[in-house]
Design an enzyme around this catalytic site. Structure first.
Site, mmCIF file in Angstrom:
data_model
loop_
_atom_site.group_PDB
_atom_site.id
_atom_site.type_symbol
_atom_site.label_atom_id
_atom_site.label_comp_id
_atom_site.label_asym_id
_atom_site.label_seq_id
_atom_site.Cartn_x
_atom_site.Cartn_y
_atom_site.Cartn_z
ATOM 1 N N TYR A 175 -10.304 39.424 -21.449
ATOM 2 C CA TYR A 175 -9.208 38.480 -21.207
ATOM 3 C C TYR A 175 -9.150 38.147 -19.733
ATOM 4 C CZ TYR A 175 -6.320 42.197 -19.186
ATOM 5 O OH TYR A 175 -5.834 43.202 -18.381
ATOM 6 N N CYS A 176 -8.454 37.029 -19.422
ATOM 7 C CA CYS A 176 -8.251 36.696 -18.011
ATOM 8 C C CYS A 176 -6.917 35.986 -17.849
ATOM 9 C CB CYS A 176 -9.426 35.923 -17.425
ATOM 10 S SG CYS A 176 -9.868 34.412 -18.284
ATOM 11 N N ARG A 177 -6.905 34.754 -17.324
ATOM 12 C CA ARG A 177 -5.653 34.115 -16.906
ATOM 13 C C ARG A 177 -4.943 33.340 -18.005
ATOM 14 N NH1 ARG A 177 -8.976 32.136 -11.731
ATOM 15 N NH2 ARG A 177 -8.560 33.905 -10.327
#
Length: 219
Positions: A175-177
């Site tokens: 996952y990220c932003r």
């Protein structure tokens, strides 16, 4: 009554105009990760400090961000209210109504990862069962501001040299932003090509936090 209604619509239109700039939407994505200085937000968006500050002032007046002074620095964070929900609705509407948006998603994002992402609900259950490794591919300073419980921070540029830190006998969820953050898409494409079992979370850290789910932060 008509005059009151028009006044309301004018206020709604003013808020829509505040959001009507590509740099402001990008600044909101970064501000939603946690409190950041103007200088850092400018760096992340490729803007000059003066330009970033100007856009942030518009967002602050609209209530989309809040600010405070810390010595010589001005720090910004996401404002109160359903801002992420508003941005998510805008994204969903654009995907449905704009052929250009669907084309970009198909030509770039779907080419990197055609598998169905992991939902938040599914991930909560799998974390409780200990059956997944969480991979946070955001920069280290964003990870320190807040991350999913037990996540391993491995920024995209470090993946190649840290492959031995990742398990091949357990599925990885990256996952990220947010939903369109290219970091997780590129991480998934790279690691899947190297034989890792990896999928993406359906959105990102801000949406996880906004849903009231558990998060951790650096001491």
């Amino acid at each position: 009554m008509a005059g009151a209604k028009n006044q309301l619509f004018e206020q709604f239109a003013n808020l829509a105009r505040v959001l009507g700039h590509v740099h402001r939407l990008e600044l909101l994505e970064h501000a939603s990760q946690g409190e950041r200085s103007v200088e850092r937000l400018a760096q992340l968006t490729g803007l000059s400090v003066a330009n970033a500050s100007q856009h942030l002032q518009h967002l602050r007046r609209g209530g989309f961000v809040q600010s405070r002074r810390d010595g010589n620095r001005v720090l910004y964070r996401l404002g109160e209210g359903p801002i992420l929900e508003l941005l998510s609705a805008l994204r969903c509407y654009a995907e449905r109504s704009r052929a250009e948006v669907r084309e970009i998603v198909s030509d770039y994002f779907d080419q990197l990862d055609r598998l169905e992402p992991v939902s938040r609900e599914d991930l909560v259950g799998r974390l409780q069962g200990g059956s997944v490794t969480l991979l946070d591919v955001r920069p280290e300073d964003e990870f320190a501001l807040g991350h999913l419980p037990g996540a391993l921070n491995m920024p995209l540029e470090e993946l190649e040299r840290r492959l031995s830190d990742l398990p091949k006998d357990q599925e990885i969820v990256a996952y990220c932003r947010g939903p369109y953050c290219v970091l997780s898409f590129e991480a998934v494409a790279m690691l899947r090509a190297k034989g890792y079992r990896i999928r993406r979370l359906e959105d990102g850290f801000p949406e996880w936090k906004a849903a009231g789910l558990q998060v951790e932060a650096a001491a």
